[in-house]
Design a protein around this motif. Structure first.
Motif, short mmCIF file in Angstrom:
data_model
loop_
_atom_site.label_atom_id
_atom_site.label_comp_id
_atom_site.label_asym_id
_atom_site.label_seq_id
_atom_site.Cartn_x
_atom_site.Cartn_y
_atom_site.Cartn_z
N GLU A 258 1.73 35.75 -7.28
CA GLU A 258 1.27 36.39 -6.29
C GLU A 258 -0.02 36.83 -6.69
N ARG A 259 -0.48 37.21 -7.85
CA ARG A 259 -1.88 36.66 -7.55
C ARG A 259 -2.60 35.63 -6.89
N ILE A 260 -2.94 34.76 -7.85
CA ILE A 260 -2.25 32.84 -7.35
C ILE A 260 -2.73 32.59 -5.45
N PHE A 261 -1.56 33.29 -5.49
CA PHE A 261 -0.46 33.19 -3.51
C PHE A 261 -0.89 34.26 -2.85
N ALA A 262 -2.04 35.37 -3.28
CA ALA A 262 -2.35 36.45 -2.67
C ALA A 262 -1.40 37.19 -2.25
N LEU A 263 -0.41 38.12 -2.65
CA LEU A 263 0.92 38.33 -2.62
C LEU A 263 1.15 39.52 -1.77
N PRO A 264 0.70 39.89 -0.99
CA PRO A 264 1.16 41.86 -1.36
C PRO A 264 1.88 42.48 -2.28
N GLY A 265 2.17 42.11 -3.65
CA GLY A 265 3.76 42.54 -3.87
C GLY A 265 3.29 43.36 -5.66
N PHE A 266 4.30 43.76 -5.77
CA PHE A 266 4.65 44.28 -7.03
C PHE A 266 3.72 44.21 -8.32
N GLY A 267 3.21 43.00 -8.40
CA GLY A 267 2.37 42.86 -9.26
C GLY A 267 0.82 43.07 -9.02
N LYS A 268 0.45 42.78 -7.98
CA LYS A 268 -0.28 43.11 -6.88
C LYS A 268 -1.49 44.85 -7.81
N LEU A 269 -0.25 45.34 -7.24
CA LEU A 269 0.01 46.87 -7.05
C LEU A 269 0.29 47.42 -8.76
N THR A 270 0.45 46.39 -9.10
CA THR A 270 0.22 46.94 -10.81
C THR A 270 -1.12 46.70 -11.39
N LEU A 271 -1.42 45.80 -11.25
CA LEU A 271 -2.49 44.76 -11.94
C LEU A 271 -3.58 46.54 -11.07
N ASP A 272 -3.33 46.19 -9.98
CA ASP A 272 -4.43 47.34 -9.44
C ASP A 272 -4.98 48.79 -9.77
N ALA A 273 -3.21 49.07 -10.13
CA ALA A 273 -3.77 50.58 -10.91
C ALA A 273 -3.93 50.44 -12.56
N VAL A 274 -4.14 49.43 -12.94
CA VAL A 274 -4.48 48.84 -14.70
C VAL A 274 -5.90 49.22 -14.72
N PHE A 275 -6.44 48.33 -13.16
CA PHE A 275 -8.07 48.27 -13.64
C PHE A 275 -8.76 49.77 -12.56
N THR A 276 -8.20 50.47 -12.13
CA THR A 276 -8.28 51.81 -11.38
C THR A 276 -8.16 53.02 -12.07
N ARG A 277 -7.09 52.45 -13.57
CA ARG A 277 -6.83 53.55 -14.23
C ARG A 277 -6.33 54.54 -13.27
N ASP A 278 -5.41 54.18 -12.77
CA ASP A 278 -3.98 54.63 -11.50
C ASP A 278 -2.86 55.10 -12.43
N TYR A 279 -3.08 56.32 -12.84
CA TYR A 279 -2.64 56.42 -14.00
C TYR A 279 -0.34 56.21 -13.69
N PRO A 280 -0.54 57.80 -12.30
CA PRO A 280 0.84 57.76 -11.74
C PRO A 280 1.52 56.59 -11.59
N VAL A 281 1.02 55.93 -10.73
CA VAL A 281 0.91 54.57 -10.55
C VAL A 281 1.72 53.28 -11.99
N ILE A 282 0.72 53.56 -12.87
CA ILE A 282 1.48 52.95 -13.92
C ILE A 282 2.36 52.89 -14.87
#
Lengths: 317, 298
Positions: A258-282
């Motif tokens: 998803e990251r390579i092909f810029a797909l708006p999926g669950f993986g993107k949600l996961t990574l964004d949450a980790v990097f912004t420390r969005d704990y409820p989402v993580i």
């Protein structure tokens, strides 16, 4: 068989409870005080205490855990601390993307893997086998995100066969949706196809050397017919097992793809949450992946017992 | 004790060819693919060990005046990246990091998985508990373990290696448990039991040495997966942090300027592929040498 499924059911239930405990404890290990984050750095002790009560942080741990489980069961994962959107909505928009991608990749992997496995068995010791064996070795040794980058460079940009990135909802526009997912699914399915190919080949060789195949051949059944009638049916069990075993790798692979092909999926949600420390989402992401992983494995176990009568008797292995 | 030694000798006789090292060497000579794998691995390990001597520049040394150089440019064997850093030097240090993570991951899974597998295989009541723990660990894909660790204590080389190690503990437990179940029934264990040896003694001086080859083979299976795992985590920003070079970070950087300089994305991937191919080929050969009943060649 019912006993076997029963055993698997309670084992899965126990695993679910233990996994939810791990997540519950893990979330409490996260740095930062959620009450402080909510009330602000310069809140008075009274305000802080009030927020604590509101969040239930002053309750005994057992009560906190029960509330935690209760909220999950009601589908309440809280709100994203970054955007304020309910986490459930975020999951609802991103999860289908990842599911389409994964299902497509599994289909590609099974078709390619089984076909190559059959070819390798049929042409043992000749060049078609070397090619399929080479494919398996490359598929296992080459990281799929590198393959993805190369595919974008050559198949998408240079040759222009596929779009380099982007996503079209499969349900609104099935043709374009599937077209956009084809390259990502091929990349995600490569490693799985390699494993399936190797095991299909091994199981085929084993089956073709059995007495009943010799009998079938002796009474005049052609090699091709035997391959389909006995070899393929036996390799089905192998394929089911492998898809179950490789699911974890597939989920991890989907995040990168998803990251390579810029797909708006669950993986993107996961990574964004980790990097912004969005704990409820993580927390929600970890829970959703874990629970679905356990449930899919349960389904695989059940399917497995349906496909292979020998397992039904023995109970758990 | 002589009974036990005799049993052990006979077992290795039955498997074929004298001592372990001699056997591996003989098999490599007969197996050209395994030999190719061994040579690749030897090269990779040499590069990692002597990285400072091989790399012409430091891994983070920038040359702002010469970015996006093509491979073969004077002074830059494989060209330079967007900051003018020497791709060859960064790859040398990246390979070193890959092997570090791989070794650490194998260490975690062997040190935790082996004792648990031995205990689970030997004592039935422990098996139930350890199997449940294995199931729970298996419920978390390695990326999720890595996400959790990164969220709790920040992304780093060590956390990536630990996450990968934890993810591989269950398979290690299963392999060792299976070996223990098999060895538990053998005559030399029975002999030791009749001589009143304690359970722990049997496990560590009779079962463990005979399970060693299965553990080594499993380690060669884990290693390439760990190397790819490290690259993947670093690619996503969950592993090694810049400016420390990692093949994964190099790939993720190179994707940003892939149209300007496609070769910058090709070499790091080739590096990962060579390491993994080496381990896979060598591991297959090793499996054939140490475990004649395995199905790797099928």
């Amino acid at each position: 068989m019912i006993r076997y499924i029963g055993t698997k059911l309670w084992q899965s239930a126990l695993t679910l409870v233990l996994a939810s405990l791990v997540v519950f404890i893990g979330v409490r290990q996260l740095p930062g005080d959620p009450a402080l984050a909510m009330a602000g750095e310069d809140a008075s002790p009274e305000v802080l205490a009030a927020v604590r009560t509101q969040l239930g942080l002053d309750q005994p741990l057992v009560n906190q855990y029960l509330t935690f489980v209760g909220n999950i069961l009601r589908g309440d994962f809280g709100n994203s601390t970054r955007t304020g959107t309910p986490v459930v909505d975020l999951i609802g928009t991103t999860l289908p993307v990842t599911m389409w991608l994964s299902v497509y990749a599994i289909v590609v992997a099974i078709v390619v893997g089984v076909a190559f496995g059959v070819i390798a068995e049929r042409f043992r010791g000749r060049w078609p086998e070397w090619i399929t064996n080479g494919f398996a070795l490359v598929g296992l040794s080459v990281p799929n995100f590198w393959l993805g980058i190369l595919a974008i460079l050559y198949l998408a940009v240079t040759l222009g066969w596929f779009p380099a990135s982007g996503y079209v909802d499969v349900l609104t526009d099935p043709v374009r949706g599937i077209y956009y997912l084809t390259l990502p699914a091929m990349i995600l399915g490569t490693a799985l196809a390699a494993v399936i190919m190797r095991q299909t080949r091994a199981s085929m060789i084993e089956t073709m050397n059995t007495d009943y195949v010799r009998t079938a051949r002796a009474k005049g059944l052609g090699r091709g017919r035997v391959l389909v009638k006995y070899g393929l049916r036996n390799s089905l069990i192998v394929v089911i097992t492998i898809v179950g075993l490789q699911l974890g790798g597939l989920i991890s692979g989907a995040v990168v793809t998803e990251r390579i092909f810029a797909l708006p999926g669950f993986g993107k949600l996961t990574l964004d949450a980790v990097f912004t420390r969005d704990y409820p989402v993580i927390q929600a992401v970890v829970l959703v992946i874990t629970v679905s992983y356990i449930l899919i494995n349960l389904a695989v176990d059940v399917l497995y017992s349906v496909a292979n009568p020998r397992i039904r008797v023995g109970g758990s292995n | 004790m002589s009974v036990i030694t005799a049993q052990r000798t006979r077992k290795s006789d039955a498997e074929g060819l004298g001592s372990g090292r001699g056997r591996v060497w003989q098999l490599l000579r007969r197996n050209p693919l395994g030999m190719a794998g061994a040579v690749m691995l030897a090269l990779v390990v040499l590069v990692a060990v002597f990285a400072p001597l091989i790399a012409p520049y430091g891994p983070a040394e920038v040359h702002f005046s010469t970015p996006y150089q093509k491979p073969g440019t004077v002074g830059f064997l494989l060209g330079t990246d967007d900051l003018g850093r020497d791709i060859f030097s960064r790859m040398v240090y990246g390979i070193q990091a890959s092997l570090k993570v791989g070794a650490l991951c194998v260490a975690v899974s062997v040190l935790v998985g082996t004792p648990l597998g031995l205990l689970a295989g030997y004592w039935k009541w422990l098996d139930a508990i350890i199997s449940r723990l294995t199931d729970v660990t298996l419920a978390f894909p390695f990326l999720i373990i890595a996400v959790g660790l990164a969220a709790i204590s920040g992304p780093s080389l060590t956390n990536a290696a630990i996450a990968l190690g934890i993810a591989h503990i269950p398979t290690m437990i299963r392999v060792v448990r299976g070996e223990t179940l098999r060895l538990k029934e053998s005559d030399f264990v029975l002999a030791a039991k009749t001589m009143d040896a304690s359970g722990l003694r049997i496990i560590f001086s009779h079962v463990l040495p005979n399970a060693a080859s299965a553990i080594i083979v499993q380690a060669t299976v884990i290693m390439p997966v760990a190397v790819i795992g490290e690259a993947l985590l670093s690619f996503l920003g969950l592993g090694i942090q810049p400016p420390t070079p990692s093949l994964g970070i190099m790939l993720s950087d190179a994707q940003q300027y892939i149209f300007r300089s496609p070769t910058a994305a090709i070499f790091p991937g080739l590096g990962i592929a060579v390491i993994c191919l080496g381990f896979n080929l060598f591991g297959d050969a090793l499996r054939d040498a140490l475990d004649p009943t395995s199905s790797s060649r099928k």
